[in-house]
Scaffold this motif. Structure first.
Motif, PDB file in Angstrom:
ATOM      1  N   GLU A  83       0.813  -1.315  -0.374  1.00 39.71           N
ATOM      2  CA  GLU A  83      -0.027   0.115   0.024  1.00 39.71           C
ATOM      3  C   GLU A  83       1.285   1.941  -0.147  1.00 39.71           C
ATOM      4  O   GLU A  83       0.784   1.972   0.579  1.00 39.71           O
ATOM      5  N   ILE A  84       1.533   1.818  -1.155  1.00 37.82           N
ATOM      6  CA  ILE A  84       2.544   2.844  -0.920  1.00 37.82           C
ATOM      7  C   ILE A  84       1.641   3.311  -1.600  1.00 37.82           C
ATOM      8  O   ILE A  84       1.196   3.196  -2.922  1.00 37.82           O
ATOM      9  N   LYS A  85       2.017   4.899  -0.899  1.00 36.34           N
ATOM     10  CA  LYS A  85       0.839   5.929  -1.505  1.00 36.34           C
ATOM     11  C   LYS A  85       1.185   5.923  -2.995  1.00 36.34           C
ATOM     12  O   LYS A  85       2.714   6.057  -3.081  1.00 36.34           O
ATOM     13  N   GLU A  86       0.797   6.261  -3.473  1.00 42.61           N
ATOM     14  CA  GLU A  86       0.752   6.876  -5.403  1.00 42.61           C
ATOM     15  C   GLU A  86       1.667   5.486  -5.433  1.00 42.61           C
ATOM     16  O   GLU A  86       3.493   6.475  -6.682  1.00 42.61           O
ATOM     17  N   VAL A  87       1.743   5.084  -6.037  1.00 43.85           N
ATOM     18  CA  VAL A  87       2.805   3.568  -5.735  1.00 43.85           C
ATOM     19  C   VAL A  87       3.340   3.559  -7.315  1.00 43.85           C
ATOM     20  O   VAL A  87       4.501   3.419  -8.121  1.00 43.85           O
ATOM     21  N   ASN A  88       2.663   4.661  -8.367  1.00 40.66           N
ATOM     22  CA  ASN A  88       2.657   5.267  -9.722  1.00 40.66           C
ATOM     23  C   ASN A  88       3.103   6.261  -9.936  1.00 40.66           C
ATOM     24  O   ASN A  88       3.322   5.826 -11.679  1.00 40.66           O
ATOM     25  N   ALA A  89       3.414   6.640  -8.976  1.00 44.14           N
ATOM     26  CA  ALA A  89       4.043   8.044  -9.048  1.00 44.14           C
ATOM     27  C   ALA A  89       5.288   7.958  -9.316  1.00 44.14           C
ATOM     28  O   ALA A  89       6.890   6.886  -8.844  1.00 44.14           O
ATOM     29  N   MET A  90       6.679   8.394 -10.777  1.00 43.27           N
ATOM     30  CA  MET A  90       7.548   7.502 -11.146  1.00 43.27           C
ATOM     31  C   MET A  90       8.313   9.800 -11.587  1.00 43.27           C
ATOM     32  O   MET A  90       7.279  10.334 -11.745  1.00 43.27           O
ATOM     33  N   CYS A  91       8.675  10.099 -10.842  1.00 37.34           N
ATOM     34  CA  CYS A  91      10.488  11.007 -11.275  1.00 37.34           C
ATOM     35  C   CYS A  91      10.869  11.143 -12.498  1.00 37.34           C
ATOM     36  O   CYS A  91      11.487  10.191 -13.124  1.00 37.34           O
ATOM     37  N   LEU A  92      10.245  11.782 -13.359  1.00 34.53           N
ATOM     38  CA  LEU A  92      10.456  12.566 -14.997  1.00 34.53           C
ATOM     39  C   LEU A  92      11.772  13.520 -14.799  1.00 34.53           C
ATOM     40  O   LEU A  92      11.709  14.075 -15.117  1.00 34.53           O
ATOM     41  N   ALA A  93      12.502  12.376 -16.174  1.00 32.29           N
ATOM     42  CA  ALA A  93      13.685  13.216 -16.177  1.00 32.29           C
ATOM     43  C   ALA A  93      14.310  13.798 -17.691  1.00 32.29           C
ATOM     44  O   ALA A  93      14.343  12.347 -18.030  1.00 32.29           O
ATOM     45  N   THR A  94      14.184  15.057 -18.212  1.00 39.37           N
ATOM     46  CA  THR A  94      14.136  15.578 -19.130  1.00 39.37           C
ATOM     47  C   THR A  94      15.392  16.481 -19.280  1.00 39.37           C
ATOM     48  O   THR A  94      15.761  16.731 -18.405  1.00 39.37           O
ATOM     49  N   VAL A  95      15.524  17.009 -20.780  1.00 38.65           N
ATOM     50  CA  VAL A  95      16.891  17.874 -20.899  1.00 38.65           C
ATOM     51  C   VAL A  95      15.927  18.298 -21.471  1.00 38.65           C
ATOM     52  O   VAL A  95      15.970  19.080 -22.974  1.00 38.65           O
ATOM     53  N   ARG A  96      16.823  20.437 -20.775  1.00 40.69           N
ATOM     54  CA  ARG A  96      16.017  21.528 -22.048  1.00 40.69           C
ATOM     55  C   ARG A  96      17.137  21.974 -23.138  1.00 40.69           C
ATOM     56  O   ARG A  96      18.346  21.020 -23.261  1.00 40.69           O
ATOM     57  N   PRO A  97      17.008  22.396 -23.947  1.00 45.42           N
ATOM     58  CA  PRO A  97      17.419  22.866 -25.170  1.00 45.42           C
ATOM     59  C   PRO A  97      18.667  23.502 -24.978  1.00 45.42           C
ATOM     60  O   PRO A  97      20.157  22.887 -25.959  1.00 45.42           O
ATOM     61  N   ASP A  98      19.361  23.472 -24.041  1.00 45.08           N
ATOM     62  CA  ASP A  98      20.600  24.339 -23.457  1.00 45.08           C
ATOM     63  C   ASP A  98      21.504  23.608 -22.807  1.00 45.08           C
ATOM     64  O   ASP A  98      22.235  23.880 -21.896  1.00 45.08           O
ATOM     65  N   GLY A  99      21.195  22.370 -22.185  1.00 44.89           N
ATOM     66  CA  GLY A  99      21.467  20.849 -21.272  1.00 44.89           C
ATOM     67  C   GLY A  99      21.224  21.727 -19.742  1.00 44.89           C
ATOM     68  O   GLY A  99      21.723  20.607 -19.174  1.00 44.89           O
ATOM     69  N   MET A 100      20.524  22.117 -19.671  1.00 45.84           N
ATOM     70  CA  MET A 100      19.774  22.141 -18.214  1.00 45.84           C
ATOM     71  C   MET A 100      18.702  20.886 -18.179  1.00 45.84           C
ATOM     72  O   MET A 100      17.156  20.716 -18.429  1.00 45.84           O
ATOM     73  N   PRO A 101      19.216  20.033 -16.862  1.00 49.87           N
ATOM     74  CA  PRO A 101      18.197  18.875 -16.588  1.00 49.87           C
ATOM     75  C   PRO A 101      17.184  19.360 -16.268  1.00 49.87           C
ATOM     76  O   PRO A 101      16.969  20.164 -15.185  1.00 49.87           O
ATOM     77  N   GLN A 102      15.473  18.784 -16.518  1.00 47.21           N
ATOM     78  CA  GLN A 102      14.065  18.912 -16.102  1.00 47.21           C
ATOM     79  C   GLN A 102      13.976  18.206 -15.065  1.00 47.21           C
ATOM     80  O   GLN A 102      13.872  16.692 -15.639  1.00 47.21           O
ATOM     81  N   VAL A 103      12.831  18.244 -14.274  1.00 50.25           N
ATOM     82  CA  VAL A 103      12.522  16.976 -13.595  1.00 50.25           C
ATOM     83  C   VAL A 103      11.418  17.354 -12.963  1.00 50.25           C
ATOM     84  O   VAL A 103      10.939  18.526 -11.873  1.00 50.25           O
ATOM     85  N   ARG A 104      10.226  16.066 -12.801  1.00 46.98           N
ATOM     86  CA  ARG A 104       9.051  15.760 -11.864  1.00 46.98           C
ATOM     87  C   ARG A 104       8.478  14.794 -12.149  1.00 46.98           C
ATOM     88  O   ARG A 104       8.918  13.712 -12.430  1.00 46.98           O
ATOM     89  N   THR A 105       7.211  15.026 -10.870  1.00 49.09           N
ATOM     90  CA  THR A 105       6.570  13.633 -10.843  1.00 49.09           C
ATOM     91  C   THR A 105       4.997  13.398 -12.328  1.00 49.09           C
ATOM     92  O   THR A 105       4.648  14.361 -12.644  1.00 49.09           O
ATOM     93  N   VAL A 106       5.114  12.282 -13.294  1.00 47.73           N
ATOM     94  CA  VAL A 106       4.368  11.391 -13.519  1.00 47.73           C
ATOM     95  C   VAL A 106       3.414  10.493 -13.260  1.00 47.73           C
ATOM     96  O   VAL A 106       4.622   9.516 -11.870  1.00 47.73           O
TER      97      VAL A 106
END
Length: 211
Positions: free
Chosen positions: A39-62
């Motif tokens: 019963e992990i809360k939001e068991v399907n939540a995952m932190c998604l990492a992408t990269v901006r065109p300037d090379g800055m990484p970005q992360v958020r939960t989806v």
């Protein structure tokens, strides 16, 4: 504030090579089901990492919504920041942080849009309010206040008050096609168990990593 002393020993379990499935998807499925059972809360939540065109990484939960032999699928607005980043660099990593089990899973690979038919099938399974929300939010764009969203919600409720809500052109799914998986199990003294699966032709090579 001194946070250097915050510490927790990981003692719940261990992970050895003999415990691992040969197929990383089977191993993920096993851990995912164990996390659901716990019963992990939001068991399907995952932190998604992408990269901006300037090379800055970005992360958020989806939220992961589909996983199978084809890959790992999440849904979003195709005009969002993450979508723009994936258009420029269609590679991503996701992390499942199942802290209560002292586990993490990291998955990386190329990303592609799924078909409109697949997106529509999932879209119609969502609650009606979530369907309306997909029409309302110009995701990642600056807005003047919440009243903008509330006004648009009233308008969309009126527009789609009868019948099926159509799939927005700017909304749909992405599929991550894994080329690597890492399974991480916390252990005492920070000597964690880490196993990396990497695609090697039609097979998967498994290596233990130093913690």
């Amino acid at each position: 504030m001194d946070i250097g002393a915050i510490r927790k020993e990981y003692t719940q379990s261990g992970l050895s090579r003999k415990d691992l499935k040969r197929d990383p998807l089977a191993q993920f499925s096993l851990w995912f089901e164990q996390a659901r059972t716990a019963e992990i809360k939001e068991v399907n939540a995952m932190c998604l990492a992408t990269v901006r065109p300037d090379g800055m990484p970005q992360v958020r939960t989806v939220l992961l919504k589909i996983f199978d032999q084809q890959g790992f699928v999440f849904f979003t607005n195709y005009r969002s920041a993450k979508a723009n980043e994936l258009a420029d660099n269609p590679q991503a990593s996701v992390l499942f942080p199942w802290y209560d089990l002292e586990r993490q899973v990291r998955i990386s690979g190329p990303v592609e849009k799924i078909s409109k038919q697949e997106s529509f099938k999932y879209f119609t399974s969502r609650p009606r309010g979530s369907q309306l929300g997909a029409w309302i939010s110009e995701q990642s764009q600056v807005i003047s206040g919440r009243s903008v969203l509330q006004t648009m919600l009233r308008q969309m409720k009126e527009k789609f008050k009868a019948g099926t809500i159509p799939l927005p052109d700017a909304w749909g799914g992405y599929r991550i096609k894994p080329v690597s998986y890492e399974f991480w199990q916390g252990r005492a003294n920070r000597l964690h168990d880490r196993f990396l699966y990497q695609q090697d032709g039609d097979e998967w090579r498994i290596d233990r990593l130093a913690p």
